[in-house]
Design an enzyme around this catalytic site. Structure first.
Site, short mmCIF file in Angstrom:
data_model
loop_
_atom_site.label_atom_id
_atom_site.label_comp_id
_atom_site.label_asym_id
_atom_site.label_seq_id
_atom_site.Cartn_x
_atom_site.Cartn_y
_atom_site.Cartn_z
N LYS A 44 -12.82 14.46 8.01
CA LYS A 44 -13.95 14.92 7.21
C LYS A 44 -14.42 16.28 7.70
CE LYS A 44 -15.61 10.15 6.63
NZ LYS A 44 -16.70 9.20 6.93
N LYS A 50 -9.18 4.82 10.39
CA LYS A 50 -9.49 4.23 9.08
C LYS A 50 -9.40 2.71 9.21
CE LYS A 50 -8.23 4.34 4.18
NZ LYS A 50 -8.01 2.90 4.02
N GLU A 78 -17.61 -0.48 7.36
CA GLU A 78 -16.51 -1.40 7.06
C GLU A 78 -16.71 -2.71 7.80
OE1 GLU A 78 -12.89 -0.88 4.65
OE2 GLU A 78 -14.64 0.36 5.06
N CYS A 98 3.11 -10.24 -30.18
CA CYS A 98 3.56 -10.61 -28.84
C CYS A 98 2.39 -11.21 -28.07
CB CYS A 98 4.09 -9.38 -28.10
SG CYS A 98 4.63 -9.74 -26.40
N SER A 136 -13.61 6.46 -3.24
CA SER A 136 -12.44 6.27 -2.39
C SER A 136 -12.07 7.63 -1.78
CB SER A 136 -11.28 5.70 -3.19
OG SER A 136 -10.95 6.58 -4.26
N ARG A 174 -18.56 -2.33 -2.29
CA ARG A 174 -18.31 -1.14 -3.10
C ARG A 174 -18.11 -1.48 -4.57
NH1 ARG A 174 -13.32 2.80 -1.76
NH2 ARG A 174 -12.11 1.02 -2.48
N CYS A 230 8.45 -3.95 -25.46
CA CYS A 230 8.51 -4.91 -26.56
C CYS A 230 7.99 -4.25 -27.83
CB CYS A 230 7.66 -6.14 -26.22
SG CYS A 230 7.37 -7.24 -27.62
N ASP A 262 0.83 -1.20 0.00
CA ASP A 262 0.00 0.00 0.00
C ASP A 262 0.87 1.25 0.00
OD1 ASP A 262 -2.47 1.23 -0.01
OD2 ASP A 262 -2.56 1.38 2.17
N ASP A 265 0.82 3.93 -2.84
CA ASP A 265 0.47 5.31 -2.51
C ASP A 265 1.57 6.27 -2.91
OD1 ASP A 265 -1.99 4.67 -1.47
OD2 ASP A 265 -1.28 4.49 0.60
#
Length: 709
Positions: free
Chosen positions: A299, A127, A183, A452, A91, A148, A446, A42, A46
């Site tokens: 928020k 989170k 969640e 290919c 997101s 989601r 390539c 992550d 990120d």
């Protein structure tokens, strides 16, 4: 991330790096979301997104409309019913240090036009590292639960959600319609017990609590989910027939009163300093929480201000996720392998002796490109003090979260005596074609193109993906099988299967996993996709830098395939009226435009596209939702200083009403909105006879005042 400082990049260097980052991020998204086989952590992921965004900020003309930093989620998995979210599940943007948090506060004030001394409060909450879920209640009864997915369409997991103890079946005194979002997660203790039971039973164990929670909720058999110890935190809402409260914090309290578990660490903070203090308190207590978190979410507390701030393409302006720092571990690099992507990019991957990093077993890591392996940057400067990376080395793995890990460093004191310098291939390992590295490009590609097999298969996988042709029954495994058997070599072959194989149904139904009904369904599904909207057709071609959003922009601008095709042909010299018109589309930069023109004018690729077009009925893009607005379909340009709303807010409002916002004035411009200080654009509009309005005239036309007035 070891790279040249962004403020020292030339435009050509920025162009090359954006192209490289686009490949890395696109491949990372596919590996993680589509293939369930993440290759980056992550933190690394990120870091790539953050650098890409920073380069785009410095060189806005190079930003692609479909920048991979704007992508979210993944398409629903096969086996579940689809649920279209009435309100998209987006997101969050990311913050990684204290400066990012301060910048977040300043950006909101700038958008709203608020001074530094005007009070602005936020909520700050952990989170949760789990799986996002939307719960729809009608008249107090749970009627639907959906993941989601890709933000617009998720998986119907209603039966499974009913087995989660923290999810109420009924609510008292709730709005008639209420969608609760939160969640699904698993505690550390429950995760350890589950893995112990799985191990005793000889079943698969899970890498971390998040994977265990996601895998448990997405079981086709709800009885399996019932046996798993899942929990749920509510933290937001979607559609609702009546407001929950006036503020974010009060709305969360209301959800708690309705019977949902909400996080007790959620707190109101009145300044960025208070936000950061709460962040550090949560960070210090992280190990004692008993469940995984990977940051803190901030928020804007006032819901009226949230409405005014609105959304970017994939993230709300009023919220951000402040991630925790990355985690490190040391392990052995067993070998370096090369993967060939859809655009021909040769991507080196480190195969590692498995190591646990932050609770996740990591066995693969990205090596970026040949320069990174050699210990230098694209200009030959040293990174890692010039230490190269070799098979057999003891390497430091960098990870934060769940996405793709990277190798951060090498311990030369532990290097085997027989370790040899890695020679990056100059021939494609898949087809043997020359692998070229263009000047200024960090990636070797390539040159085999359609010959290919790796590129062909990846292009075909993209072609049938959810956002493209979405052919039921023709997924990744089927594409690989049919390509291997010689049934499908290019997209056009999909639509000639029935005619090329008169006994195709008989051949297919005798394959393992196929029956007469499923075979017939496949051929019928292919026929159903012969009619396709223009934007999906463009996206399906898999052109470099031309993603879903850019495809929609092009489709709206040109209207039909013929006009697009003719315009691209006319723009081939990369100059002239057609080229200027292409660059004039708001959101289309020179990199994306050049890729579009190059791809559609290459003889072999264009011939393949023409063979495909012959089998399709390409439809103009669907009309915009507010087609009855007075500015729907009109090209609008804003210039000068706006006094009643910020430029960003004005643009967002115009687009919401169906207008096309352009950055330059041309003969195709319908309206110029000119505030004080308007200069050359106003003069050119006058010369062209373009209707010019001041801000009040614009607001009168759209029958609106700035939100909040």
């Amino acid at each position: 991330m070891d790279a040249k400082p962004i403020d020292q990049l030339t435009e050509d260097e920025a162009k090359a790096e954006i192209a490289r980052l686009s490949d890395v991020l696109t491949q990372a998204n596919a590996a993680y979301h589509r293939d369930d086989a993440p290759e980056l952590t992550d933190a690394d992921y990120d870091a790539f997104k953050r650098r890409n965004a920073a380069i785009e900020d410095r060189f806005p003309d190079l930003k692609c409309a479909d920048s991979p930093t704007d992508q979210i989620g993944a398409a629903p998995a096969e086996g579940f019913g689809k649920v279209t979210h009435e309100q998209r599940m987006l997101s969050l943007g990311n913050a990684f240090d204290e400066a990012d948090v301060t910048e977040f506060d300043q950006s909101i004030r700038k958008y709203l036009g608020w001074p530094e001394d005007q009070s602005l409060s936020y909520t700050a909450e952990p989170k949760i590292d789990g799986l996002s879920l939307a719960l729809r209640y009608e008249y107090g009864v749970l009627v639907q639960a959906a993941t989601r997915g890709d933000g617009s369409v998720g998986e119907n997991v209603t039966a499974n959600a009913r087995t989660v103890a923290d999810i109420p079946e009924t609510l008292t005194d709730a709005p008639d319609l209420l969608e609760v979002r939160g969640e699904v997660y698993m505690s550390h203790a429950d995760f350890a017990s589950l893995n112990e039971r799985q191990s005793r039973a000889g079943a698969k164990t899970f890498a971390n609590p998040r994977n265990a929670a996601a895998g448990s909720l997405r079981q086709l058999d709800a009885s399996v989910t019932r046996a798993r110890p899942l929990r749920f935190f509510a933290y937001a809402w979607g559609v609702t027939s009546a407001p929950l409260a006036d503020t974010q914090f009060a709305a969360i309290e209301r959800l708690s009163e309705l019977g949902f578990s909400t996080n007790p660490l959620t707190q109101i903070c009145d300044t960025p300093d208070a936000i950061l203090a709460h962040y550090h308190r949560i960070e210090a207590d992280r190990a004692e929480l008993g469940y995984d978190i990977d940051g803190v979410v901030y928020k804007v507390n006032d819901l009226t201000l949230q409405g005014r701030l609105g959304y970017r393409s994939t993230t709300p302006r009023w919220a951000i996720a402040h991630k925790f720092p990355a985690e490190l571990a040391w392990t052995r690099l067993e070998r370096i392998e090369i993967q060939v992507g859809r655009t021909g990019a040769l991507s080196p991957v480190a195969r590692l002796v498995p190591v646990t990093v932050g609770g996740v077993v990591v066995s693969n890591a990205t090596l970026h490109n040949e320069d990174y392996i050699a210990g230098r940057d694209a200009k030959g400067g040293m990174i890692r003090d010039g230490r190269d990376i070799r098979a057999g080395d003891l390497v430091q793995v960098y990870r934060a979260g769940d996405v793709i890990p990277k190798i951060a460093d090498v311990d030369l004191s532990q290097r085997p005596t027989d370790a040899v310098t890695y020679d990056f291939p100059t021939l494609c390992p898949e087809c043997g074609s020359e692998a070229r590295r263009e000047e200024g490009d960090a990636v070797r590609r390539c040159s085999g193109g359609l010959i290919c097999p790796a590129q062909a298969v990846e292009k075909l996988k993209h072609f049938v993906s959810r956002a493209a042709f979405d052919i039921e029954g023709l997924g990744v495994k089927q594409v690989e099988q049919f390509h291997s058997d010689g049934w499908i070599k290019e997209p056009a072959d999909i639509f000639t299967l029935r005619e090329r194989y008169s006994d195709g149904l008989q051949q297919l139904k005798n394959r393992d996993g196929w029956g007469e009904k499923s075979a017939a369904n496949l051929f019928n599904a292919i026929d159903d996709r012969r009619q396709i909207p223009l934007n999906r057709m463009i996206f399906a071609l898999g052109l470099r830098h031309v993603g879903e959003s850019a495809s929609a922009l092009l489709a709206r601008h040109y209207g039909d395939w013929e006009h697009l095709s003719d315009a691209v042909a006319a723009a081939a010299p990369l100059e002239g009226t057609a080229w200027d018109d292409l660059l004039g589309i708001d959101g289309v930069g020179a990199v994306m435009a050049g890729s579009l023109v190059t791809s559609l004018t290459q003889e072999a690729e264009r011939a393949s596209i023409d063979r495909l077009i012959a089998h399709l009925d390409i439809q103009p893009i669907a009309a915009l939702a507010q087609s009855d607005s007075p500015v729907a379909g009109k090209v609008v340009v804003f210039t000068g200083t706006l006094e009643k709303m910020t430029r960003a807010e004005a643009k967002a409002r115009a687009e919401a009403l169906g207008a096309k916002v352009s950055g330059s004035v041309s003969a195709k411009t319908d309206i110029l909105v000119a505030g004080p200080g308007a200069g050359s654009k106003a003069k050119k509009a006058a010369e062209l006879g373009v209707e010019t309005l001041d801000e009040d005239g614009w607001l009168t036309l759209i029958n609106a005042l700035p939100t909040g007035e």
